[in-house]
Design an enzyme around this catalytic site. Sequence first.
Site, PDB file in Angstrom:
ATOM      1  N   LYS A 124       0.844  -1.186   0.000  1.00 59.42           N
ATOM      2  CA  LYS A 124       0.000   0.000   0.000  1.00 59.42           C
ATOM      3  C   LYS A 124       0.886   1.244   0.000  1.00 59.42           C
ATOM      4  CE  LYS A 124      -4.285   1.640   2.089  1.00 59.42           C
ATOM      5  NZ  LYS A 124      -5.341   1.350   3.073  1.00 59.42           N
ATOM      6  N   ARG A 132     -25.700  -2.491   7.483  1.00 60.97           N
ATOM      7  CA  ARG A 132     -25.323  -3.874   7.192  1.00 60.97           C
ATOM      8  C   ARG A 132     -25.714  -4.820   8.325  1.00 60.97           C
ATOM      9  NH1 ARG A 132     -20.523  -3.753   3.499  1.00 60.97           N
ATOM     10  NH2 ARG A 132     -19.536  -5.385   4.731  1.00 60.97           N
ATOM     11  N   GLU A 160     -20.160  -6.066  10.640  1.00 57.25           N
ATOM     12  CA  GLU A 160     -21.163  -5.357  11.420  1.00 57.25           C
ATOM     13  C   GLU A 160     -22.231  -6.287  11.976  1.00 57.25           C
ATOM     14  OE1 GLU A 160     -19.185  -2.466   8.725  1.00 57.25           O
ATOM     15  OE2 GLU A 160     -20.094  -4.444   8.441  1.00 57.25           O
TER      16      GLU A 160
END
Length: 645
Positions: A287, A401, A373
């Site tokens: 990254k 969610r 979640e």
Amino acid sequence: MTDTKTPTLDRVAGPADLRSMSDTELRNVADELRAEVVEAVSQTGGHLGSSLGVVELSVAIHAVFDTPRDKLVWDVGHQCYPHKILTGRRKQMPTLRQGGGISGFTKRSESEYDPFGAAHSSTSISAALGFTISRDMGQPTGDAVAVIGDGSISAGMAYEAMNNAGHEGRRMFVILNDNEMSIAPPVGAMSSYLSSLSELSRAGPFGGLVAIAEGMEQLAPKPVRDGARRARELVTGLENRGTFFEELGFDYIGPIDGHDMAQLLSVLRGAKARATGPVLIHCCTVKGKGYAPAEGSADKYHGVSKFDVGTGVQAKAKANAPSYTAVFGDALTTLAEEDPSVVAVTAAMPSGTGVDRMAKRFPNRVFDVGIAEQHGVTFAAAMAATGLKPFCAIYSTFLQRGYDQIVHDVALQGLPVRFAIDRAGLVGADGATHAGSFDIGYLGALPGMVVMAAADEAELVHMVATAGAHNDGPIAFRYPRGNGTGVPLPETGRVLEIGKGRMIREGDGEVAILSLGTLLSDCEAAARILEAEGINATIADARFAKPLDMALIANLVQTHKALITVEQGAMAGFGAMVLQSMAAEGLLDLGCKVRTMCLPDRFIDQAAPAEMYRDAGLDTMGIVEQVTRVLGRDLKVVTLNAKRR
């Protein structure tokens, strides 16, 4: 944004141009593309680190696959900037995440190269399988390719999709972009599994490609080489020495160096030529690759504001008040110091929700469940059932969610889970996909649920204390993204009386404005403008969307000609609940005109939050105009426009 620094990239009007280039030219495209992504994001801000990590992968996919006929689905979309530049949106990059500009995520309405929109995680494999089935049923589409990160693949939806894809056994491609870094480091057993690869699978039609991956590993830079060594440990661990993915029915290739163009092209071409069923290609990437400030940053420049390319220093305006997130985190930590039963749950967003502040003080009482979640809500519910006081801190848009768990596992059982709902309302540059528009309605519909909204940061401190003291069922409090209003903060929060609002300003009986949330400051500003025009408005802060302060509402209705409700939420929210409750109490029969101000029945694209609320009619002048309309007053348009400016 074309100049002599990008001679090869300048030849790319679309992905078709990549397919006529040599491998060396593709490598040059990637190098030039990386520099251009850095330059573009330095001017607009955005998700830099993840985009830099997939530069070579983006070039290679578009060079090998026949997009847009082949459907390329990026999970989340944080990493889509190189893709956008390569697919005809290069000249639009200065408008990235700006009002009227291009989205920071993939978006179907923006380009035929964005076959499926993204922003929330872990949806890409499901979408790719849907495209695959469509192809096999005769629709005009080619192969489907899903690119998903090691953070996103930790969510249950990704496994549901892989399980289904393995069962179907149809030709499709999943590329696992493994950089060990989402917004926060991935957590959970799957992350550990991906981090413990020990041996490459050599069976099946892709044995040769596996050997290529192994041979190239020693030539890779040390970060990628270490990642590959870590990743190779994935493959054993099951009794038959196959990978987890192979057990689900996928052919597994990897790990490969996601920054080695020759290796990427070889593996992608080979996989495309040989695949008959689902294939997972495991790429190790870094990254922030190629930009030293990003590679050296703890979050790898995941999300950045505008910055200086030479130094990497971000331009951030000095805040006049702390952020609501920081105020919540500090108030929760203070409460945790006083009450050892207080715990916090977050879904892969410890810093984004502010619970990292509590974690520094009480690391064993803060739980990051990953992008999960649904699990997080039920996990919190069970802790509440034993007498702990869980604060479930989740962005409004992501709490959606876990809605079934809120209904079935929390509300139905009357368990006192405390929901700290950050990013309520419109959120700015992330646009419609991240707007917290619906929580008032979807939580307010649940029996026994208490729903609060903070008007400012001091009120938020009181609501944290109120939630901590509430043990009679679930309770939620919402607050927006951004900084507070600058009001003094109390040292400790005061427990509010459930279902009681407060009067802010007494008017003369013409119009009352009942506000929920941080638009209270706009209501007060509107009242000052109206006063100059001879209209003396009453203002009240509801504090609670549920239960409503019916005594306050009855008083406003009985003593005013008009009542206007104001909220930072969608239709079927606070205003609707006020109207329904008034109807039940007969208050609509008293002659008071009632109007509701909420978000319009459409999704609002990215812009600065103030611009978005102006677009929605939910700013100071929007309130002024609503008041003048309901009272039948004729304020001059020139006057209103001058005040708006």
